[in-house]
Design a protein around this motif. Structure first.
Motif, PDB file in Angstrom:
ATOM      1  N   GLN A  52       0.845  -1.202   0.000  1.00 22.80           N
ATOM      2  CA  GLN A  52       0.000   0.000   0.000  1.00 22.80           C
ATOM      3  C   GLN A  52       0.880   1.251   0.000  1.00 22.80           C
ATOM      4  OE1 GLN A  52      -3.727   0.229   0.316  1.00 22.80           O
ATOM      5  NE2 GLN A  52      -3.309  -1.751  -0.613  1.00 22.80           N
ATOM      6  N   GLU A  53       0.425   2.255  -0.746  1.00 17.00           N
ATOM      7  CA  GLU A  53       1.189   3.501  -0.848  1.00 17.00           C
ATOM      8  C   GLU A  53       1.279   4.196   0.507  1.00 17.00           C
ATOM      9  OE1 GLU A  53       0.382   7.103  -3.618  1.00 17.00           O
ATOM     10  OE2 GLU A  53       0.297   5.260  -4.815  1.00 17.00           O
ATOM     11  N   LYS A  54       2.464   4.718   0.822  1.00 17.18           N
ATOM     12  CA  LYS A  54       2.626   5.406   2.107  1.00 17.18           C
ATOM     13  C   LYS A  54       2.018   6.802   2.039  1.00 17.18           C
ATOM     14  CE  LYS A  54       6.418   3.239   4.463  1.00 17.18           C
ATOM     15  NZ  LYS A  54       7.556   3.471   5.346  1.00 17.18           N
ATOM     16  N   PRO A  55       1.246   7.205   3.045  1.00 16.84           N
ATOM     17  CA  PRO A  55       0.666   8.558   3.002  1.00 16.84           C
ATOM     18  C   PRO A  55       1.729   9.631   3.249  1.00 16.84           C
ATOM     19  CG  PRO A  55       0.151   7.487   5.081  1.00 16.84           C
ATOM     20  CD  PRO A  55       0.885   6.479   4.262  1.00 16.84           C
ATOM     21  N   VAL A  56       1.581  10.743   2.569  1.00 18.84           N
ATOM     22  CA  VAL A  56       2.538  11.861   2.726  1.00 18.84           C
ATOM     23  C   VAL A  56       1.736  13.149   2.915  1.00 18.84           C
ATOM     24  CG1 VAL A  56       4.460  13.100   1.649  1.00 18.84           C
ATOM     25  CG2 VAL A  56       4.119  10.687   1.136  1.00 18.84           C
ATOM     26  N   PHE A  57       2.207  14.009   3.820  1.00 20.54           N
ATOM     27  CA  PHE A  57       1.531  15.307   4.008  1.00 20.54           C
ATOM     28  C   PHE A  57       1.757  16.171   2.760  1.00 20.54           C
ATOM     29  CE2 PHE A  57       2.474  14.262   8.574  1.00 20.54           C
ATOM     30  CZ  PHE A  57       1.165  14.079   8.948  1.00 20.54           C
ATOM     31  N   ASP A  58       0.692  16.863   2.321  1.00 19.50           N
ATOM     32  CA  ASP A  58       0.850  17.693   1.128  1.00 19.50           C
ATOM     33  C   ASP A  58       1.211  19.139   1.486  1.00 19.50           C
ATOM     34  OD1 ASP A  58      -1.508  18.369   2.254  1.00 19.50           O
ATOM     35  OD2 ASP A  58      -2.768  18.100   0.490  1.00 19.50           O
TER      36      ASP A  58
ATOM     37  N   THR B  26      11.118  11.428  11.543  1.00 23.08           N
ATOM     38  CA  THR B  26       9.936  10.752  12.103  1.00 23.08           C
ATOM     39  C   THR B  26       8.638  11.071  11.354  1.00 23.08           C
ATOM     40  OG1 THR B  26       9.708  12.577  13.673  1.00 23.08           O
ATOM     41  CG2 THR B  26      10.871  10.631  14.459  1.00 23.08           C
ATOM     42  N   GLU B  27       8.725  11.937  10.353  1.00 25.37           N
ATOM     43  CA  GLU B  27       7.506  12.404   9.669  1.00 25.37           C
ATOM     44  C   GLU B  27       6.716  11.267   9.016  1.00 25.37           C
ATOM     45  OE1 GLU B  27       8.022  16.191   7.515  1.00 25.37           O
ATOM     46  OE2 GLU B  27       6.356  15.556   6.261  1.00 25.37           O
ATOM     47  N   ASP B  28       7.424  10.294   8.450  1.00 21.92           N
ATOM     48  CA  ASP B  28       6.729   9.179   7.778  1.00 21.92           C
ATOM     49  C   ASP B  28       5.870   8.396   8.774  1.00 21.92           C
ATOM     50  OD1 ASP B  28       7.837   9.874   5.421  1.00 21.92           O
ATOM     51  OD2 ASP B  28       9.328   8.267   5.364  1.00 21.92           O
ATOM     52  N   LEU B  29       6.461   8.117   9.921  1.00 20.12           N
ATOM     53  CA  LEU B  29       5.743   7.351  10.948  1.00 20.12           C
ATOM     54  C   LEU B  29       4.537   8.144  11.473  1.00 20.12           C
ATOM     55  CD1 LEU B  29       5.601   4.883  12.856  1.00 20.12           C
ATOM     56  CD2 LEU B  29       7.254   6.007  14.331  1.00 20.12           C
ATOM     57  N   VAL B  30       4.769   9.434  11.722  1.00 18.98           N
ATOM     58  CA  VAL B  30       3.683  10.296  12.213  1.00 18.98           C
ATOM     59  C   VAL B  30       2.567  10.384  11.154  1.00 18.98           C
ATOM     60  CG1 VAL B  30       3.097  12.684  12.845  1.00 18.98           C
ATOM     61  CG2 VAL B  30       5.102  11.600  13.844  1.00 18.98           C
ATOM     62  N   GLN B  32       1.765   8.171   8.919  1.00 21.21           N
ATOM     63  CA  GLN B  32       1.017   6.902   8.916  1.00 21.21           C
ATOM     64  C   GLN B  32      -0.056   6.924  10.007  1.00 21.21           C
ATOM     65  OE1 GLN B  32       0.950   4.476   6.857  1.00 21.21           O
ATOM     66  NE2 GLN B  32       2.942   3.681   6.281  1.00 21.21           N
ATOM     67  N   ILE B  33       0.334   7.346  11.209  1.00 20.97           N
ATOM     68  CA  ILE B  33      -0.609   7.365  12.339  1.00 20.97           C
ATOM     69  C   ILE B  33      -1.732   8.373  12.088  1.00 20.97           C
ATOM     70  CG2 ILE B  33      -0.844   7.843  14.829  1.00 20.97           C
ATOM     71  CD1 ILE B  33       2.048   6.747  15.126  1.00 20.97           C
ATOM     72  N   VAL B  34      -1.350   9.577  11.665  1.00 16.76           N
ATOM     73  CA  VAL B  34      -2.344  10.637  11.461  1.00 16.76           C
ATOM     74  C   VAL B  34      -3.338  10.248  10.357  1.00 16.76           C
ATOM     75  CG1 VAL B  34      -2.662  13.038  10.714  1.00 16.76           C
ATOM     76  CG2 VAL B  34      -0.876  12.483  12.360  1.00 16.76           C
ATOM     77  N   PHE B  35      -2.809   9.746   9.253  1.00 16.24           N
ATOM     78  CA  PHE B  35      -3.700   9.367   8.139  1.00 16.24           C
ATOM     79  C   PHE B  35      -4.622   8.209   8.509  1.00 16.24           C
ATOM     80  CE2 PHE B  35      -1.193  12.151   5.603  1.00 16.24           C
ATOM     81  CZ  PHE B  35      -1.940  12.447   4.482  1.00 16.24           C
ATOM     82  N   LYS B  36      -4.134   7.288   9.330  1.00 20.96           N
ATOM     83  CA  LYS B  36      -4.968   6.140   9.683  1.00 20.96           C
ATOM     84  C   LYS B  36      -6.002   6.509  10.745  1.00 20.96           C
ATOM     85  CE  LYS B  36      -3.238   3.070   6.927  1.00 20.96           C
ATOM     86  NZ  LYS B  36      -2.595   4.056   6.048  1.00 20.96           N
ATOM     87  N   MET B  37      -5.657   7.449  11.618  1.00 18.61           N
ATOM     88  CA  MET B  37      -6.562   7.740  12.731  1.00 18.61           C
ATOM     89  C   MET B  37      -7.508   8.912  12.481  1.00 18.61           C
ATOM     90  SD  MET B  37      -4.594   6.724  16.171  1.00 18.61           S
ATOM     91  CE  MET B  37      -6.076   6.648  17.105  1.00 18.61           C
ATOM     92  N   ILE B  38      -7.102   9.829  11.635  1.00 18.79           N
ATOM     93  CA  ILE B  38      -7.942  11.027  11.433  1.00 18.79           C
ATOM     94  C   ILE B  38      -8.690  10.913  10.107  1.00 18.79           C
ATOM     95  CG2 ILE B  38      -7.956  13.565  11.349  1.00 18.79           C
ATOM     96  CD1 ILE B  38      -6.960  12.363  14.059  1.00 18.79           C
ATOM     97  N   PRO B  39      -9.985  10.689  10.182  1.00 15.24           N
ATOM     98  CA  PRO B  39     -10.740  10.509   8.934  1.00 15.24           C
ATOM     99  C   PRO B  39     -10.995  11.817   8.168  1.00 15.24           C
ATOM    100  CG  PRO B  39     -12.184  10.312  10.836  1.00 15.24           C
ATOM    101  CD  PRO B  39     -10.819  10.531  11.368  1.00 15.24           C
ATOM    102  N   ILE B  40     -10.970  12.960   8.890  1.00 16.18           N
ATOM    103  CA  ILE B  40     -11.260  14.236   8.231  1.00 16.18           C
ATOM    104  C   ILE B  40      -9.941  14.865   7.751  1.00 16.18           C
ATOM    105  CG2 ILE B  40     -12.325  16.521   8.507  1.00 16.18           C
ATOM    106  CD1 ILE B  40     -13.961  15.138  10.848  1.00 16.18           C
ATOM    107  N   ALA B  48      -1.118  17.396  12.934  1.00 16.58           N
ATOM    108  CA  ALA B  48       0.307  17.109  12.696  1.00 16.58           C
ATOM    109  C   ALA B  48       1.173  18.195  13.341  1.00 16.58           C
ATOM    110  CB  ALA B  48       0.569  17.025  11.204  1.00 16.58           C
ATOM    111  N   GLN B  49       0.748  19.456  13.207  1.00 14.07           N
ATOM    112  CA  GLN B  49       1.519  20.552  13.822  1.00 14.07           C
ATOM    113  C   GLN B  49       1.481  20.439  15.345  1.00 14.07           C
ATOM    114  OE1 GLN B  49       0.880  24.585  12.028  1.00 14.07           O
ATOM    115  NE2 GLN B  49      -0.541  23.465  10.737  1.00 14.07           N
ATOM    116  N   ASP B  50       0.301  20.129  15.861  1.00 14.27           N
ATOM    117  CA  ASP B  50       0.110  19.995  17.304  1.00 14.27           C
ATOM    118  C   ASP B  50       1.041  18.911  17.876  1.00 14.27           C
ATOM    119  OD1 ASP B  50      -1.098  20.583  19.683  1.00 14.27           O
ATOM    120  OD2 ASP B  50      -2.727  19.136  19.429  1.00 14.27           O
ATOM    121  N   ILE B  51       1.171  17.811  17.150  1.00 19.76           N
ATOM    122  CA  ILE B  51       2.020  16.693  17.594  1.00 19.76           C
ATOM    123  C   ILE B  51       3.465  17.166  17.766  1.00 19.76           C
ATOM    124  CG2 ILE B  51       3.065  14.501  16.810  1.00 19.76           C
ATOM    125  CD1 ILE B  51       0.271  13.969  15.437  1.00 19.76           C
TER     126      ILE B  51
END
Lengths: 148, 196
Positions: A52-58, B26-30, B32-40, B48-51
């Motif tokens: 699965q593609e890794k998510p990245v902040f835009d 650590t941005e990649d790991l963060v 992953q967590i943010v995208f999986k947990m935050i639906p909006i 992400a900034q708050d973290i």
């Protein structure tokens, strides 16, 4: 050899941690087509998850955060100097009071019994202690609210 | 890569570039967590900034008992979890298909669809699977999605995941088992529905 099919948990363990599986489980999977297929399905599932593609902040997160970092932490000495300044001003204030009204204070307290003076001092210290505890509690509560 | 301790010491001495390095590491790991947990999606930027602001504020309390990335991931998880609690977006167990009702149907379907035989079929299957899998993962609860990602994508150990999520190792294993089972069952049902 087991004649019942393996449980889902055992199949998952077989796929993920084969080294920790008992010989019975390994032999069963090798001999049973149904369990072998289930193991293969899990294998595909895990491969699929890993692909699965890794998510990245835009947006540039580092830039956004660095702009907001509090300056007090990057200059810890300024906090130390402001504390020293407060202590200096307070000491100066008490010295000036003592110099200007010292004689009056001696006269004022000279007429009161030592027990009464002790009572006043104890009361004042107690009030300060309670105020300090209250401020400390409120400070920690605020810090806790700021943290996760 | 610079080790955790010198980086943290540099940040505490006022070096903001060192904090930028920590963020990049650590941005990649963060994410992953943010995208999986935050639906909006719109809320992810603020969270992400708050973290990282919390990380910066609390960095002087980091005891080096774990990896810095694990500690930051813990802050990320807790921040996201607090957000979900505030927004009332946590529905525990809503994605668990453990009552066995799906099992019978699965067995029937299992026997109906021919197994993947050759390499070409396998590639096509993998592509289809990837698309279906993405939507099936999205249907899981935020906590399950995160656990799956931390274990299978970030390749963290059960104990590290336990540290991040503050869950006992046994609970992490059990949740992961149930999440994988749900995912496999749902995936099989969706895939075979499309194949039939």
């Amino acid at each position: 050899m087991k004649y019942l099919h393996l449980t889902d948990e055992q199949i998952q363990q077989f796929v993920l941690e084969k080294a920790n599986c008992t010989d019975e489980i390994i032999e069963h999977v090798e001999a049973c087509t149904y369990c072998k297929e289930r193991a293969e399905e899990y294998n595909l599932l895990f491969q699929g998850i890993q692909q699965q593609e890794k998510p990245v902040f835009d947006f540039d997160l580092a830039d956004l955060v660095l702009q907001q970092l509090p300056k007090s932490q990057t200059h810890p000495s300024s906090e130390k100097w402001s504390s020293l300044l407060i202590i200096f001003i307070s000491t100066l204030f008490f010295c000036v009071i003592g110099y200007l009204f010292g004689k009056n204070l001696v006269i004022l307290f000279g007429g009161i019994s030592p027990v009464f003076v002790g009572l006043i001092i104890t009361t004042v210290i107690s009030i300060f202690v309670f105020l300090y505890i209250d401020m400390n509690k409120s400070y920690h509560a605020k810090m806790k609210a700021l943290n996760f | 890569m610079v080790a955790d301790q010198p980086l943290v010491e540099m940040v505490l001495k006022g070096n903001t570039n060192a904090f930028k390095t920590i963020m990049k590491n650590t941005e990649d790991l963060v994410a992953q967590i943010v995208f999986k947990m935050i639906p909006i999606a719109e809320d992810r930027k603020d969270i992400a900034q708050d973290i990282y602001l919390k990380t910066f504020q609390k960095l002087n309390t980091f005891q080096f008992r774990s990896k810095l990335s694990t500690w930051i991931a813990q802050i990320a998880y807790n921040t996201c979890f607090s957000y979900l609690e505030k927004k009332k977006l946590i529905f525990p167990g809503n994605d668990i298909d453990d009552n066995g009702q799906g099992e019978h149907l699965l067995e029937v379907l299992h026997n109906k669809v021919a197994p993947v035989k050759n390499e070409t079929e396998n590639i096509i299957f993998q592509k289809e699977l990837s698309g279906i899998l993405k939507s099936e993962i999205d249907k899981l609860s935020p906590v399950y999605k995160t656990l799956i990602t931390l274990y299978h994508n970030e390749e963290l150990s059960y104990s590290e995941i336990g540290e991040i999520t503050s869950l006992p190792e046994g609970t992490v294993k059990s949740y992961l088992f149930r999440a994988r089972k749900t995912l496999r069952n749902n995936l099989l049902l969706t895939y075979k529905k499309e194949a039939l």
